[in-house]
Enzyme design. Structure first.
Site, short mmCIF file in Angstrom:
data_model
loop_
_atom_site.label_atom_id
_atom_site.label_comp_id
_atom_site.label_asym_id
_atom_site.label_seq_id
_atom_site.Cartn_x
_atom_site.Cartn_y
_atom_site.Cartn_z
N CYS A 1 0.83 -1.21 0.00
CA CYS A 1 0.00 0.00 0.00
C CYS A 1 0.87 1.26 0.00
O CYS A 1 1.49 1.59 1.01
CB CYS A 1 -0.92 -0.05 1.23
N CYS B 1 0.03 3.87 2.59
CA CYS B 1 0.44 3.40 3.93
C CYS B 1 1.90 3.71 4.17
O CYS B 1 2.29 4.17 5.24
CB CYS B 1 0.23 1.88 4.06
#
Length: 108
Positions: free
Chosen positions: A32, A35
Site C-alpha cells: 500500500c 500506507c
C-alpha cells in the site's frame, strides 16, 4: 523503516485492548503506497507525543483476523483505542498537520 511497534492477531488483546495508555493502531500493508507515505508521519507524531499516545502497526495481510474484526476495508486506516474501545477512526493518508488536527484531543 518505521519505529512503530508491530502488533499481531496474537498480541492485539494484550498490547492494545488491555493497555492503560491511549493507543493508535495503523492498519497497513506492505503493497500500500499511501500506507508507506503516512508511516514516517506517524513516527514523527509518536516521537513528539510519546507521553500521550502510543502508535503501533498491524499488517492486515499478516493479521486478517483483527483487520476483519474491526471492519478494515480500506487502508491506511488508523484507529485510536482507549480502555479497549475504539474512540476515533481516521481513514486515508494525510499530511502531518491534518493528522495532528484529527488527533488533537489525544495530543493535548
Amino acid at each position: 523503516m518505521s519505529t512503530a511497534k508491530d502488533v499481531t492477531d496474537a498480541t492485539f488483546q494484550s498490547e492494545v485492548l488491555n493497555s492503560e495508555k491511549t493507543i493508535m493502531v495503523d492498519f497497513w500493508a506492505e503493497w500500500c503506497g499511501p500506507c508507506r507515505a503516512v508511516g514516517p508521519i506517524l513516527d514523527q507524531i509518536a516521537a513528539e507525543h510519546s507521553d500521550k499516545l502510543s502508535i503501533v502497526k498491524l499488517n492486515v495481510d499478516d493479521n486478517p483476523e483483527t483487520a476483519m474484526k474491526y471492519g478494515i476495508t480500506s487502508i491506511p486506516a488508523m484507529k485510536v483505542y482507549r480502555g479497549g474501545e475504539v474512540v476515533k477512526t481516521v481513514i486515508g493518508a494525510k499530511p502531518k498537520p491534518a493528522l495532528e488536527a484529527d488527533l488533537a484531543e489525544f495530543l493535548a
